[in-house]
Design a protein around this motif. Sequence first.
Motif, PDB file in Angstrom:
ATOM      1  N   PRO A  77      -2.262  16.040  14.125  1.00  0.00           N
ATOM      2  CA  PRO A  77      -1.901  15.725  12.736  1.00  0.00           C
ATOM      3  C   PRO A  77      -3.126  15.617  11.839  1.00  0.00           C
ATOM      4  CG  PRO A  77      -0.946  14.137  14.295  1.00  0.00           C
ATOM      5  CD  PRO A  77      -1.915  14.979  15.062  1.00  0.00           C
ATOM      6  N   ARG A 131      11.695   4.842   8.689  1.00  0.00           N
ATOM      7  CA  ARG A 131      10.916   3.682   8.233  1.00  0.00           C
ATOM      8  C   ARG A 131       9.480   3.860   8.674  1.00  0.00           C
ATOM      9  NH1 ARG A 131      10.214  -1.157  10.961  1.00  0.00           N
ATOM     10  NH2 ARG A 131      11.914  -0.595  12.347  1.00  0.00           N
ATOM     11  N   ARG A 136       0.853  -1.192   0.000  1.00  0.00           N
ATOM     12  CA  ARG A 136       0.000   0.000   0.000  1.00  0.00           C
ATOM     13  C   ARG A 136       0.891   1.245   0.000  1.00  0.00           C
ATOM     14  NH1 ARG A 136      -0.416   3.576   4.153  1.00  0.00           N
ATOM     15  NH2 ARG A 136      -1.169   2.136   5.749  1.00  0.00           N
ATOM     16  N   GLU A 167       5.595   2.896   9.298  1.00  0.00           N
ATOM     17  CA  GLU A 167       4.771   1.711   9.513  1.00  0.00           C
ATOM     18  C   GLU A 167       3.795   1.581   8.360  1.00  0.00           C
ATOM     19  OE1 GLU A 167       5.791  -0.003  11.723  1.00  0.00           O
ATOM     20  OE2 GLU A 167       6.993   1.481  12.791  1.00  0.00           O
ATOM     21  N   ARG A 168       3.216   0.416   8.220  1.00  0.00           N
ATOM     22  CA  ARG A 168       2.198   0.261   7.180  1.00  0.00           C
ATOM     23  C   ARG A 168       1.071  -0.587   7.756  1.00  0.00           C
ATOM     24  NH1 ARG A 168       5.329  -1.703   3.463  1.00  0.00           N
ATOM     25  NH2 ARG A 168       6.336   0.284   3.080  1.00  0.00           N
ATOM     26  N   SER A 169       0.105   0.060   8.401  1.00  0.00           N
ATOM     27  CA  SER A 169      -0.970  -0.695   9.038  1.00  0.00           C
ATOM     28  C   SER A 169      -2.181  -0.768   8.115  1.00  0.00           C
ATOM     29  CB  SER A 169      -1.345  -0.040  10.376  1.00  0.00           C
ATOM     30  OG  SER A 169      -1.937   1.209  10.146  1.00  0.00           O
ATOM     31  N   ASN A 170      -3.161  -1.519   8.548  1.00  0.00           N
ATOM     32  CA  ASN A 170      -4.320  -1.820   7.706  1.00  0.00           C
ATOM     33  C   ASN A 170      -5.506  -1.930   8.648  1.00  0.00           C
ATOM     34  OD1 ASN A 170      -6.075  -2.853   5.817  1.00  0.00           O
ATOM     35  ND2 ASN A 170      -4.686  -4.431   5.073  1.00  0.00           N
ATOM     36  N   THR A 171      -6.249  -0.829   8.809  1.00  0.00           N
ATOM     37  CA  THR A 171      -7.229  -0.773   9.905  1.00  0.00           C
ATOM     38  C   THR A 171      -8.602  -0.311   9.428  1.00  0.00           C
ATOM     39  OG1 THR A 171      -6.878   1.561  10.416  1.00  0.00           O
ATOM     40  CG2 THR A 171      -5.331   0.000  11.420  1.00  0.00           C
ATOM     41  N   PRO A 172      -9.637  -0.544  10.246  1.00  0.00           N
ATOM     42  CA  PRO A 172     -10.981  -0.070   9.891  1.00  0.00           C
ATOM     43  C   PRO A 172     -11.047   1.453   9.797  1.00  0.00           C
ATOM     44  CG  PRO A 172     -11.065  -1.546  11.782  1.00  0.00           C
ATOM     45  CD  PRO A 172      -9.623  -1.317  11.485  1.00  0.00           C
ATOM     46  N   LEU A 173     -10.227   2.154  10.563  1.00  0.00           N
ATOM     47  CA  LEU A 173     -10.266   3.622  10.474  1.00  0.00           C
ATOM     48  C   LEU A 173      -9.829   4.074   9.079  1.00  0.00           C
ATOM     49  CD1 LEU A 173      -8.931   4.911  13.915  1.00  0.00           C
ATOM     50  CD2 LEU A 173     -11.258   4.343  13.217  1.00  0.00           C
ATOM     51  N   GLN A 174      -8.957   3.308   8.459  1.00  0.00           N
ATOM     52  CA  GLN A 174      -8.575   3.631   7.077  1.00  0.00           C
ATOM     53  C   GLN A 174      -9.769   3.441   6.157  1.00  0.00           C
ATOM     54  OE1 GLN A 174      -5.203   1.117   6.286  1.00  0.00           O
ATOM     55  NE2 GLN A 174      -3.833   2.313   7.597  1.00  0.00           N
ATOM     56  N   ALA A 175     -10.518   2.372   6.389  1.00  0.00           N
ATOM     57  CA  ALA A 175     -11.718   2.137   5.579  1.00  0.00           C
ATOM     58  C   ALA A 175     -12.696   3.296   5.742  1.00  0.00           C
ATOM     59  CB  ALA A 175     -12.360   0.818   5.994  1.00  0.00           C
ATOM     60  N   ASP A 196      -0.671   6.119   8.704  1.00  0.00           N
ATOM     61  CA  ASP A 196       0.697   5.923   9.208  1.00  0.00           C
ATOM     62  C   ASP A 196       1.702   7.001   8.844  1.00  0.00           C
ATOM     63  OD1 ASP A 196       0.195   3.301  10.415  1.00  0.00           O
ATOM     64  OD2 ASP A 196      -0.058   2.635   8.352  1.00  0.00           O
ATOM     65  N   THR A 203     -12.037   6.316   6.535  1.00  0.00           N
ATOM     66  CA  THR A 203     -11.491   7.513   5.886  1.00  0.00           C
ATOM     67  C   THR A 203     -11.788   7.494   4.393  1.00  0.00           C
ATOM     68  OG1 THR A 203      -9.729   7.654   7.526  1.00  0.00           O
ATOM     69  CG2 THR A 203      -9.369   8.811   5.450  1.00  0.00           C
TER      70      THR A 203
END
Lengths: 1203, 477
Positions: free
Chosen positions: A1070, A1088, A1004, A1090-1098, A1078, A1100
């Motif tokens: 922010p 470096r 991503r 991070e690369r997370s994958n969360t419901p809050l991204q959905a 992230d 957004t």
Amino acid sequence: MTIAGLWIAGLLSLIVDQPAASLPPASLKKVNFTTEIQPIFAASCLNCHGSKKQKGGLALHRKASAMAGGDDGPVIVPGKSLESRLIRYVGGLDDDHPMPPEGAGKPLTPDQISLLRGWIDQGADWPDDSRSGSSETSDHWSFRRPVRPELPEVPDPSWARNPIDRFVLARLDREGLKPSSEADRTTLIRRLSLDLIGLPPTIAEVDAFLSDDRPDSYEKLVDRLLASPHYGERWGRRWLDAARYADTNGYEKDRERSIWPYRDWVIQAINADMPFDRFTVEQIAGDLLPNPTTEQKIATGFHRNTMINEEGGIDVEEFRFASLVDRVATTGAVWLGLTVQCAQCHTHKFDPITQREYYRFLSFFDNVDEPEIAIPDPAIASRRAEIELQIQALEATLADRFPDHDEGRTWEVARPMKADAQSPAHLEIQPDGSILATGSTPLSDRYEVEVEADLSRVSSIRLEALTDPSLPNQGPGRAPNGNFVLSEFEVKDAQGQPVKLSGAEADGSQSGFDVRGAIDGDPATGWAVDLGGGRLNKNHTASFRIVGQPFPEGRGRLTFRLDQPYGGRHTLGRFRIALGREPSGQSGDRRARLEAKRKAWESSLKLTHWSAVAPSTVVSAKQATMTVLDDRSVLASGDKPNNDVYKVEIPVDRPEPITAIRLEVLPHESLPENGPGRAHLFSVGNFLLTEVEAALVSPDGQRSQPSKIRDASADFEETGRPARQTIDGKVDTGWSIGGAVGKPHAIVFRMAEPIQARPGSRLLLTLHQFTIHQTTIGRFRVSTTTDPDPPAASGLPADVEEIALIPTDRRTSEQATRLERDFLSVAPEMAPAIAEIAKLRRSKPAFKTSMVLRERPKNQTRTTRIRKRGEFLQPTDPVSPGIPSVLHRLPEGPEPDRLKLARWLVAPENPLVARVVMNRAWQAFFGRGLVATVEDFGVRGERPTHPELLDWLATEFPRQGWSMKAMHRLIVTSATYRQASQAPPALLARDPRNELLARGPRFRVDSETVRDIALVVSGLLDPTIGGPSVYPPQPDGVTSLAYGQPSWPTSRGRDRYRRGLYTFTKRTAPFAAFATFDMPTSEVACVRRERSNTPLQALTLLNDPAFIEAARALGGRIVKEGPVDTEGRARFAFRLCVGRVASVEEVASIVGFHDQQAERIRLGELDASKIIGGNPKGELLEWAAWSTVARALLNLDETITKE
Amino acid sequence: MSTPRQELKGITRRHFYRDCGVGLGKIALASLLAGSQPARGEGVANPLAPRPPHFAPKAKRVIYLFMAGAPSQLDLFDFKPSLQKFDGKPVPAEVVKDQRYAFIQPDASLMASRFRFAKHGQSGLELSEMLPHLAIVADDIAVIKSVHTDQFNHAPAQIFMNTGSSLPGRPSLGSWVTYGLGSEAADLPGFVVLASAGGSSGGVANWSSGFLPAAHQGVPFRSKGDPILNVTSPTGVDPRLQRDTIDLVRGLNRRHLGTVGDPEIEARIAAYELAYRMQTSAPALMDLSGESKETLELYGAKPGAASFANNCLLARRLVERGVRFVNLYHEGWDHHSDVAGGLKNQCGQTDRSSSALILDLKRRGLLDDTLVVWGGEFGRTPMVESNATLGRSLGRDHHPQAFTMWMAGGGIKPGTTLGATDDLGFHITESPVHVHDIQATILHLLGLDHTRLTYKSQGRDFRLTDVSGVVIDKILG
């Protein structure tokens, strides 16, 4: 605490005087270091204090480190074995901490201790061995310089497109794996575009690439992207992560800062492919380069991205230290790949960095001041010059605008010659002509005031009752509530004849105390001002008309009597009398009128000769940089503490006693709002001078008691902060000039007794500034006078006062003009013209500024000290700048500075920098570094997956002239990079993280790119590069959780659609969408993400206003630009978002969804105008239906993923 | 897709745990939510799945009432008759020594509390008249009068209390807890933040996940607008369209997963399902209309208002739904001037509902395994703060040397008072408790050993309590 720590603690507590009865005597024979001492160290000490470990920061295997000692200081004192900690410890004088510690070796024998003692007593001679000039060595791989490896042999070299592939393939061969096939060309152009410029390709770009059948079409595409101005944005953003760039200061207040020019410098430098070594030197030490350019200064903003704590009441130095610590950590992570910061509190547990070395490294950054510089801008400069010309023209013609006749009645303050109270109260005449009652407060009183003035055409008299902080409730009266009662107000002329008054008027009279009672001859009636509603403690005015003809032309004397017999302390606290003059009724000679008025003004001035003295020393208690300028004034710069004490010594070179001291506070362009104060928060440009002391220092350094100061007066005082509060003995009160910053002011201290000094004495002036918001004085000058009867503050600038003292006929024409200009600037007749000029001056556009580093002058350098346990309040040994000895040497020469450090970082001998930088580049393309711990190449970091490839890249980088573009080109043209990213289950199981590189990268995209993609495909993107940060829309209430609940001033117009890296970065709040995806918080360097994958991204992508706006725009674009048929539109929409052609099934799903929504809209179940957010004309229904499709497509995993 | 699900599942699990073990990648493979089964992404490992503690816990969840700005312990808890006696006298020099202060001069005068104190309950807990409601639960709480901290400015001290470090960038208490234990909330985040009366000095750093995976970040719930950012569908999008949209996205994502085989796509599909459920559960949580009138009155809560009272009630509703850590921030205790007036106002806003929270949890049987913590970032001076220039009078300055906190519920010995300060309330004389001790104790009650709850970052193992911290045995039940 570790054993070593205890040992050091024990050493500290050691008492040197203690008898050493139990110690074996020092050997008397000549001890040979090499044959007798070194073996003892080797057998008993080096295990913990050698090249591998340096417990307590002590290393005994090298002369320099052994003599320097440990974290807490030397252990060997040559010639004094009893004072040497080494001996005390190995001799077991401290029962708690024997050396070697229990379990770490046998105690030393008496013979060995005897030898050690002898060696130390004989001078601790340690011959410089042959290797002493070479660096410390370590076996760890990353501390050895990379050696360019041979390209490995591989069975099928044809797959390899460049050397990178040979290394990758060789590893795959060893693992029994085959590389993946090359990705299809659509995937490749999207991958390249996202990687190199951070934007997805347009359909036209994809088509052009697909139809380009030249053999080097791929390389041509790479070159086009590398040349794009968006390349600098993409790679600049990565660098800004490392630079911890933000648009605010952080901590509680988190105010906005201006450092975006640094961000733009990064973008431009990367676009210009500035070689990485130069890129480094300019950012670390651009200010120290010979004749640095503005750009090179801006580049030093790299280390100004540290946070600034502006919370009230903090110790500014504590947070300056925190920023230093951050600079060390950041430099370590970004250039060295080392966790240098671990040695802040104790010697590094794993890597060969001692605490002493840490502070030596830190001291490179300790000697900087942190100013802002104005950025030259020809457009702004010419506009400023234009306005300045207008101002000059106006100023030159001011005299021509002096009125040639009087306009109505004019008021002029009658300056008292004398003011007496009948009671013991004391009436003080103030510089503004007012009279302040001080001393005892009688129940009732009678005042008599005498004035001599120009009485020409005077027809009225005005009495002002004024407030003052010294009065109860601020007055204006002296009754407990601040009221007064003026029973009778009487006036007599020079002959003692009463001047009859009538027509009393006031701006307010208390019920039952009408002002008319003050002139009715009845002592039982009078004027008072308790008007209710909070109007009592304000200034009040009464005026009276003189009965009969006005006074004739000429000067004269008047006496005023103010009877106040009411009782209960209802007497006036502060008041002022003014005379009202009738117009002369005829227009006269303008010039003559001006002359007359100026002369009248001049004669009203009380002046004396002052001599300005250059201080022999001037010291700021809080380490501000104090510079004596040519005009004998002192400028403060550098550190800006919350509070300070300036100690100023001026030589006394005249025999006459000093009767008064004048302190001018002066503007300067380096100060906020031009000063004279240094405050940059709240009362910008102001200062607060809380207490002042003057004392004599005799030639032999004896300091006398402070001399008593009779009074203090100033030309201007902020309400509630009068000059006399500087001598009231109260630390929380003082003098300041709020409301009149940007101009020179002066405070005059008249001494109670003249100060008589012996020749060679110095006058020590102590200026206390006990405040909490950095309201210290920015520039000042001290003058003294020997006038036996010195006047109070004249109100004139010092240079004008000098001129005014010159007899009229001896003034040069310049001097006459200067004096006239000053008169015109205060003449009431000219107020409108002066206001016009002031307005014009304010309209000058300001230059943009950026935060930079600037080396402190040599005579103001700081001494860096080791901080015990890393605590800023526990300084111990001083250290000089230096680098960890495990690394390559600094270039020879005296006094290493930041420039040397910068060059050292990118020296060819540096084993780390090229590896670290290439590793980060690799990470950017493949999602993972060849060394996974990109910030830690130390012994606890991960080993490289492809060590030879890393070393090959690290040696190739300098060979390519440190060109980042060349190296990026090399990586993306490799076959390794061009592989398809599909992960067959077996390969996924074998190598889930793709460490072996048997497939292409797939992950991503970064937070900003997630939004940039939506802006590009919807056609909204504004591609403008650079400039101040912008405020694109985000959900309400994001910033309300930050201190002070600041608002988010959402940008209007095209700024809403600028690329993500231009979004205003507020550290404590922010940008919501970016934080969710992230984006680092820029408090510390991030190498470096991070690369997370969360419901809050959905949530957004589905619901955030910015993405909804994009979905609507994309819907409109599909309808406007796409084909007319539904299937065609579905294909068009899909291609816009992901680049590739949709499969039949994919088209069918999209069409099905579209048709369903279109139907629901038609049926009225969905409201088209709400979906598209307005009432636009045209294909409303289709637009809305396609907007729902667009919203779904923007949410696809593939849309936000580099495939 | 021909891939056996089991295989993918195995890979992702390994993948996840390996990452956490070495602090790498932090490819958070799944959602912020825990508990229920994702509709179709059942194979995806979940960073917030409940995890066993180190040892048997006394508390399963925490409600932390953070009184930002630092309330005056001397006017609320720590009654000092000597201050009454020496009111207006300068503080003895040997007491102050070389302490640093934010605003006042070290030789300022002492100031007595303007409030009356009385003893309450079986335990005889002494409280100021400003806390009449807390007095009701005097026998349910444990008061620590001997807390001290290293920081004396708001932002650093708040961040220190929450993260164990004074500089922003470290994981907060709630993040460590969900990292250690996961969460039992089905459709809500595991770590929720509620704020009243303004933004706090520490800002987002107070609930940051620092270097822990972003899934452990505190999620602010807002009382106005969307409770969670973007939890409401945009105008014009009804529930059916939202469902249809997510279905289309899922279908296209699943097809692509079949082609490229990247387990990240599986995780994203699961995240969308959970996001969809959150759209219902979050507003339902915020809707207080189902609470009885008696309960609303107990708290002093008013549906629709943005208040500390509402937040206390919401905290109970959150823990009922399995949320692991709820952090309430109430700003406004920074009484540099008029400490008496300021406390009247602040206690008026918070006393009733803090007490109601204890009573309500107790009657619902939740107090036994819910830990409630109350406190600010430092205390306030026994000396008066007055400053003509700043317009301050009868206030108290920052005081890191000694202040008071209380705890109640899961594992706390009720009716306890620990620690004491000297006659002037300046220094601790008995049982000093450092901030790291408070943190160690909270973790201990949750069954976590603070020395074992570590995470590797920047080349070293970090923990909430840095290199110190001792569990406060004396207040444990």
